[in-house]
Design a protein around this motif. Structure first.
Motif, short mmCIF file in Angstrom:
data_model
loop_
_atom_site.label_atom_id
_atom_site.label_comp_id
_atom_site.label_asym_id
_atom_site.label_seq_id
_atom_site.Cartn_x
_atom_site.Cartn_y
_atom_site.Cartn_z
N ALA A 79 0.76 -1.10 0.05
CA ALA A 79 0.16 -0.08 0.13
C ALA A 79 0.82 1.26 0.15
O ALA A 79 0.59 2.19 -0.68
N ALA A 80 1.84 1.08 0.55
CA ALA A 80 2.81 2.40 0.66
C ALA A 80 3.69 2.85 -0.68
O ALA A 80 4.10 3.95 -0.82
N ALA A 81 3.76 1.79 -1.56
CA ALA A 81 4.37 1.90 -2.87
C ALA A 81 3.66 1.09 -3.97
O ALA A 81 4.28 0.21 -4.48
N VAL A 82 2.53 1.57 -4.38
CA VAL A 82 1.56 0.91 -5.33
C VAL A 82 2.27 1.04 -6.87
O VAL A 82 2.59 2.34 -7.05
N ALA A 83 2.50 0.16 -7.40
CA ALA A 83 3.02 0.22 -8.89
C ALA A 83 1.84 0.04 -9.71
O ALA A 83 0.93 -1.11 -9.63
N THR A 84 1.73 1.14 -10.86
CA THR A 84 0.72 0.73 -11.85
C THR A 84 1.48 0.18 -13.00
O THR A 84 2.47 0.75 -13.62
N ILE A 85 1.09 -0.90 -13.62
CA ILE A 85 1.54 -1.67 -14.73
C ILE A 85 0.75 -1.71 -15.72
O ILE A 85 -0.16 -2.29 -15.86
N SER A 100 4.20 -4.13 -25.30
CA SER A 100 5.21 -3.21 -24.40
C SER A 100 4.73 -3.33 -23.10
O SER A 100 3.52 -3.84 -22.87
N LEU A 101 5.44 -2.92 -22.30
CA LEU A 101 5.10 -3.03 -20.86
C LEU A 101 5.66 -1.80 -19.88
O LEU A 101 6.90 -1.37 -20.35
N ASN A 102 5.04 -1.09 -19.34
CA ASN A 102 5.09 0.14 -18.62
C ASN A 102 4.87 0.25 -17.07
O ASN A 102 3.62 -0.20 -16.83
N VAL A 103 5.60 0.57 -16.35
CA VAL A 103 5.70 0.86 -14.91
C VAL A 103 5.72 2.26 -14.51
O VAL A 103 6.48 2.92 -14.97
N SER A 104 4.62 2.57 -13.82
CA SER A 104 4.58 4.09 -13.30
C SER A 104 4.29 3.88 -11.87
O SER A 104 4.08 2.75 -11.21
N GLY A 105 4.67 5.01 -11.04
CA GLY A 105 4.36 5.16 -9.64
C GLY A 105 5.37 5.90 -8.89
O GLY A 105 6.24 6.66 -9.69
N SER A 106 5.34 5.80 -7.70
CA SER A 106 6.39 6.62 -6.96
C SER A 106 7.67 6.06 -6.98
O SER A 106 7.98 4.89 -7.70
N ALA A 107 8.79 6.80 -6.50
CA ALA A 107 10.15 6.29 -6.51
C ALA A 107 10.29 4.84 -6.09
O ALA A 107 10.99 4.07 -6.68
N ASP A 108 9.80 4.61 -4.88
CA ASP A 108 9.85 3.37 -4.50
C ASP A 108 9.21 2.31 -5.38
O ASP A 108 9.68 1.15 -5.49
N ALA A 109 8.04 2.68 -5.97
CA ALA A 109 7.33 1.72 -6.87
C ALA A 109 8.24 1.67 -8.08
O ALA A 109 8.44 0.32 -8.40
N LEU A 110 8.76 2.50 -8.50
CA LEU A 110 9.63 2.25 -9.87
C LEU A 110 10.85 1.51 -9.41
O LEU A 110 11.37 0.70 -10.15
N MET A 111 11.52 1.35 -8.20
CA MET A 111 12.84 0.72 -7.62
C MET A 111 12.35 -0.48 -7.89
O MET A 111 13.05 -1.62 -7.88
N ALA A 112 10.91 -0.95 -7.12
CA ALA A 112 10.68 -2.09 -6.93
C ALA A 112 9.96 -3.16 -8.23
O ALA A 112 10.37 -4.06 -8.24
N TYR A 113 9.53 -2.18 -9.01
CA TYR A 113 9.26 -2.90 -10.32
C TYR A 113 9.59 -2.32 -11.60
O TYR A 113 9.57 -3.26 -12.69
N GLY A 114 10.14 -1.11 -11.76
CA GLY A 114 10.11 -0.44 -13.03
C GLY A 114 11.44 -1.11 -13.89
O GLY A 114 11.13 -1.21 -15.10
N GLY A 115 12.61 -1.63 -13.50
CA GLY A 115 13.52 -2.13 -14.11
C GLY A 115 13.37 -3.40 -14.30
O GLY A 115 14.06 -4.08 -15.22
N VAL A 116 12.80 -4.24 -13.58
CA VAL A 116 12.95 -5.90 -13.40
C VAL A 116 11.74 -6.42 -13.93
O VAL A 116 11.80 -7.47 -14.34
N CYS A 117 10.58 -5.70 -14.34
CA CYS A 117 9.45 -6.31 -15.13
C CYS A 117 9.81 -6.33 -16.45
O CYS A 117 10.54 -5.34 -17.02
N TYR A 118 9.44 -7.11 -17.22
CA TYR A 118 9.85 -7.34 -18.79
C TYR A 118 8.69 -8.05 -19.42
O TYR A 118 7.92 -8.61 -18.98
#
Length: 639
Positions: A79-85, A100-118
């Motif tokens: 809940a503190a760092a929800v990612a939208t995919i 394509s796959l895109n991740v958005s959200g807070s800085a914490d959400a990007l660090m958690a999902y942005g680079g490693v989802c593929y």
């Protein structure tokens, strides 16, 4: 839904949501589709892919002409760092397939999902080998279903950081060209080195020894034992440039056998006899400390690996791709015009919200950009990357190094040969090695000029591949990065020839020879594993391919305190530089032909691969020398 005929079903999209790398449920927020029907039905707010599970569905085309397209928006994470995919896929008659796959959200959400989802995707029937991060080209009229696997992965280091490269705040990496380990550093040590890592590894240096015995015998029975190149003034051997294509490297590694046999490392001489060289024996020559004082001094003063292999028994582009992206998407031989479309570690950094990196280029291309950003189109096309900030001239690097303001990760390109339109400093045969030695010294002096910044810096020097020069150690087998097989039938299950890889830092003991602490040897995917891990990104979920996911990291050679503070004072060898006039008379080597395709693109001022681009490049390929290429370009620039 309209009845599906055979032609309509070819435009279906078959989608797998793989949530096995995510400890949180994935919930569908919204659907946007103009054509097609989902099976099973998807319901926003109700469709959930449970944590550690997979979910498969299809979007069935309702019309042959319009095909099928869908945009699904999901949410996951704490809940503190929800990612939208956002996952997008399309298979239509008149447009290329899209995934394509895109991740958005807070800085914490990007660090958690942005680079490693593929994603992995492809078209075919039944399901084809899947390309990572993109759809294969050439599908103007798709005739097969689209298969997409969206991998939803959570970065484990976002929850529990791991320790990589202790004490290091800046990493600088330089990849040079086409030199084998024995050829360049085979007599760096002729007795045991002061330090080995890991401690239980062999105390001996795996080089040529004080009295070399490694030899090759050609087809007519001529045997040549490895020997020091006879004059310190001869810094452009071997001349002409050895062969480096997949087929030639196989002969170098397996002669007199075939790739079905055990490697012998016995074919360097036989392969080089086919180059019509004035002295074929020179391919068995090696350089000494006297010839190359800069790279030799740095290797002996800090750390060098005698078990580092290039990633593929193949050419420049393939090995550079493995060092940055963990795969070459099936390429072994250089393809001059095509660009790599899979994400690089630069994309993974920025997609994770980390833009503390820069690529520095030395050549001032007609297109005025780096080779790396030109060849890896995902860098230029990533909305998270501002290339005007991330891609900079080499002079900016030198200034930042001296002022202590470098980005966390700096990636350096050598001057291939266009900067002065002659001898580059990339070490590529048959270029004279003196400019390369001078460049290494300039970089080292710039980094060490700021003592405070140098205390926390790691400088990496490596080579993309051996380029046909000799080495005596047989390459081992390796983990395949994916399920793609090259057109030549190679499945990427073995490494290429050993190359020099140096680690330079005051946090590395003086005189270290290092190897992998694991059963798996180092190859170029270890750069990805270690550098991304150092930046807090865990790629074990597959974002950089299966080989990089399990690659050994080299953190163990770094001390958490200063152990080697002395700065080396080195005088480069400048005795034997080719004159520019002489160098310009040489024929284009393979790398220069590849670089010429970039110049053709700049001259054409059109899209990559356009008819005009191809026409100009064909004219360039037909030229007989560097001088003719220079004259051709000057004529194009003035007309």
């Amino acid at each position: 839904m309209a009845d599906q005929n055979e032609e309509t079903t070819k435009h279906n999209c078959f989608v797998t949501i793989d949530n096995t790398g995510n400890p949180y449920d994935l919930t569908l927020l919204s659907i946007n589709t103009e054509e097609g029907t989902f099976s099973p039905a998807l319901m926003p707010g109700q469709t959930t892919v449970a944590k550690n599970s997979t979910f498969q569905f299809s979007l069935n085309a309702s019309d042959f002409f319009f095909g099928a397209d869908g945009v699904l928006v999901w949410t996951t994470g704490p809940a503190a760092a929800v990612a939208t995919i956002t996952t997008t896929f399309m298979n239509e008659l008149v447009l290329q397939n899209v995934a394509s796959l895109n991740v958005s959200g807070s800085a914490d959400a990007l660090m958690a999902y942005g680079g490693v989802c593929y994603l992995e995707a492809g078209s075919g029937e039944p399901q084809p080998p899947l390309m990572r991060d993109f759809i294969p080209n050439g599908l103007l009229l798709p005739a097969y279903p689209l298969y997409v696997h969206f991998h939803i992965v959570r970065n484990a280091y976002a929850d529990q950081p791991a320790s990589f490269l202790p004490g290091i705040k800046n990493v600088v990496m330089l990849m040079l060209e086409n030199r084998g380990f024995d050829h360049l550093l085979g007599q760096l040590y002729t007795s045991p080195p002061p330090v080995v890592y890991p401690e239980n590894s062999s105390p001996d240096f795996d080089g040529l020894g004080a009295v070399p015995t490694f030899s090759n015998t050609d087809a007519v029975g001529n045997t040549v034992t490895a020997y020091p190149i006879p004059s310190a003034a001869n810094l452009h051997a071997p001349d002409p440039d050895p062969e480096e294509s997949w087929e030639n490297i196989n002969e170098q590694i397996f002669y007199p056998g075939t790739p079905d046999d055990k490697p012998t490392m016995g074919g360097f001489l036989q392969n080089y006899t086919q180059k019509d060289a004035a002295d074929p024996n020179q391919v068995m020559g090696f350089y000494t400390w006297l010839d190359l004082p800069v790279i030799s001094t740095l290797a002996a003063a800090y750390a060098v690996s005698d078990r580092w292999f290039c990633s593929v028994p193949a050419q420049t582009y393939t090995n550079r791709a493995f060092s940055l992206a963990g795969t070459a998407s099936g390429l072994v031989n250089n393809e001059y015009l095509s660009t790599f479309k899979m994400r690089t570690m630069f994309n993974v950094l920025s997609d994770s919200g980390d833009n503390d990196w820069a690529i520095y280029y030395q050549d001032k291309w007609i297109v005025d950009t780096s080779f790396t950003s030109w060849k890896f189109s995902a860098i230029e096309n990533d909305p998270m990357i501002d290339t005007s900030q991330r891609v900079q001239p080499f002079e900016n690097f030198l200034e930042a190094a001296k002022s202590g303001t470098l980005s966390a990760f700096s990636y350096l390109e050598p001057a291939w040969f266009f900067s002065i339109f002659g001898n580059g400093n990339d070490y590529h045969p048959t270029a004279n090695l003196a400019p390369g030695e001078a460049m290494l010294n300039k970089i080292y002096e710039a980094l060490t000029s700021n003592a405070a910044a140098w205390a926390d810096t790691l400088f990496i020097i490596t080579f993309d591949e051996h380029g046909g020069t000799m080495d005596h150690v047989a390459p081992p087998h390796a983990r395949r990065p994916d399920n793609i097989v090259s057109p030549e039938g190679f499945d990427f299950s073995r490494l290429g020839v050993r190359v020099p890889t140096l680690m330079i830092s005051p946090r590395i003991p003086h005189g270290m020879v290092f190897r992998s602490p694991e059963k798996t040897d180092f190859d170029h995917t270890s750069f990805i594993k270690t550098i991304l891990g150092w930046r807090g990104i865990d790629i074990s979920g597959g974002a950089m391919g299966k080989r990089a996911a399990v690659a050994p990291d080299f953190s163990g050679i770094i001390s958490d305190q200063l152990v080697n503070a002395a700065v080396q004072k080195i005088t480069p060898n400048t005795a034997a530089e080719h004159t520019t006039a002489a160098y310009l008379q040489l024929p284009l080597n393979d790398l220069q032909k590849g670089m010429a395709s970039m110049l053709a693109h700049g001259i054409s001022n059109t899209k990559k691969g356009s008819d005009e681009h191809l026409r100009i490049w064909e004219e360039m390929k037909a030229l007989g020398s560097l001088q003719e290429l220079q004259d051709y370009i000057e004529n194009k620039k003035t007309n």
